[in-house]
Design a protein around this motif. Structure first.
Motif, PDB file in Angstrom:
ATOM      1  N   MET A   1       0.822  -1.205   0.000  1.00 10.68           N
ATOM      2  CA  MET A   1       0.000   0.000   0.000  1.00 10.68           C
ATOM      3  C   MET A   1       0.861   1.263   0.000  1.00 10.68           C
TER       4      MET A   1
ATOM      5  N   GLN B   1      -6.775  -6.825  -0.927  1.00  9.51           N
ATOM      6  CA  GLN B   1      -5.604  -5.969  -1.118  1.00  9.51           C
ATOM      7  C   GLN B   1      -5.427  -5.606  -2.592  1.00  9.51           C
TER       8      GLN B   1
ATOM      9  N   ASP C   1      -7.916  -2.959  -3.457  1.00  9.60           N
ATOM     10  CA  ASP C   1      -7.516  -1.661  -2.915  1.00  9.60           C
ATOM     11  C   ASP C   1      -6.397  -1.038  -3.763  1.00  9.60           C
ATOM     12  N   ILE C   2      -5.457  -1.863  -4.201  1.00 12.06           N
ATOM     13  CA  ILE C   2      -4.352  -1.355  -5.022  1.00 12.06           C
ATOM     14  C   ILE C   2      -4.879  -0.749  -6.319  1.00 12.06           C
TER      15      ILE C   2
END
Length: 337
Positions: free
Chosen positions: A206, A250, A253-254
């Motif tokens: 992140m 994840q 989100d990326i």
């Protein structure tokens, strides 16, 4: 159009004449060239003006070949617009799980990626594409280039476990950011394919994603792996989830933080969906480039020079053979009379 790479070599044209004038060994009135000297008695007996011209012709063809004549074709324009795509491929140990289908055959995940990405790379005419391989760490396998064939070859030659067995997603993103910093005007697109979660490397995914967003890099993430896999046990057949290690949240989100999109690749068709999304990106204009295709022609005068040298070398012996045959015929005719 014909051009010459080393036209200056023609200044050597009078070299045999200069050697002939300087050395007494060649004062017999003929041009002596390496590789075609024969028996002195044969040469002196059969030397003629025609053979001297032939030797000069051999020398001329040889020099002509050394100038490297080339045929230049019509200019070929290189596309002046395109996209800059960096592809990051996971080579961790889990990529060898055989839960995918290609042409009706069960294959491992990396084989599926190779199969689909090879076609993807081939379709990227006008685009520049680079390749990153990551596992324990991320490595640049090919910088941004329009040489699609080389990138496809690097992908084909890659092996699972080549750079470790874990998954350094953060390092892969950071490496792509570093490479895009050297490009001024670009779409700056990263396509990241993985089947796991970040468990290696020195950079948090992140954190790397936040830097990528600041650099206007769009990341398309692809989660690879089937959701159900049947396997046989002592108690019969059971269904398992081979993608339990995939951190889909994840990856979502990326892609969301960089205005990209997340794709779930359970099979070849789903993985190929990224084609349409990439094709929708607006190409970036670049400076117009062109190149002239070259065809080497040196081998033609070289072949002529070799053939003439061969003829020059064997012609005295042929003359002797004909003379011997004629002498035999004359003797037989005298004997019969």
């Amino acid at each position: 159009m014909i051009t010459f790479a080393w036209l200056w070599i023609l200044i050597l044209l009078p070299l045999p004449f200069l050697i002939k004038s300087k050395h007494k060994a060649v004062q017999t009135g003929h041009l002596s060239l390496p590789g075609i000297e024969g028996n002195d008695a044969i040469e002196q007996g059969h030397q003629s003006q025609q053979s001297r011209k032939l030797q000069w012709l051999i020398w001329l063809f040889l020099l002509f070949a050394l100038t490297r004549p080339q045929w230049l074709g019509d200019p070929i324009e290189i596309p002046a617009s395109g996209r800059d795509l960096m592809v990051a491929v996971d080579l961790s140990g889990s990529m060898q799980i055989e839960d995918m289908q290609v042409n009706g055959q069960t294959v491992d995940r990396f084989t599926l990626i190779q199969h689909v990405l090879s076609d993807f790379i081939e379709r990227r005419q006008g685009d520049r594409i680079g390749l990153i391989l990551f596992a324990d760490h991320a490595y640049l396998q090919a910088p941004l280039t329009q040489d699609r064939r080389s990138v496809a070859t690097f992908l084909t030659d890659a092996q699972i476990g080549l750079v470790g067995k874990q998954t350094a997603i953060g390092e892969a993103i950071a490496l792509a950011v570093k490479r895009f910093e050297k490009v001024d005007e670009s779409n700056r697109v990263l396509v990241l394919l993985t089947d796991g979660s970040n468990n290696a490397g020195n950079i948090d995914p992140m954190t790397a994603t936040r830097i990528a967003a600041e650099r206007n890099i769009t990341i398309y993430t692809v989660g690879v792996g089937a959701e159900v896999l049947e396997r046989r046990t002592l108690f019969g057949t059971e269904k398992v989830n081979p993608s339990y290690d995939l951190d889909e949240q994840q990856l979502i989100d990326i892609s969301a933080q960089t205005n990209g999109q997340y794709f779930r690749a359970r099979n070849a068709d789903e993985l190929a969906q990224i084609y349409q999304k990439i094709d929708q990106l607006e190409p970036v204009s670049r400076d117009s480039l062109s190149y002239l295709p070259k065809t080497e022609l040196f081998y033609w005068p070289l072949i002529l020079s070799l053939l003439l040298s061969l003829y020059q070398a064997i012609s005295p012996h042929l003359m002797i053979s004909r003379k011997s045959l004629q002498d035999m015929i004359n003797k037989n005719q005298k004997g019969q009379s």
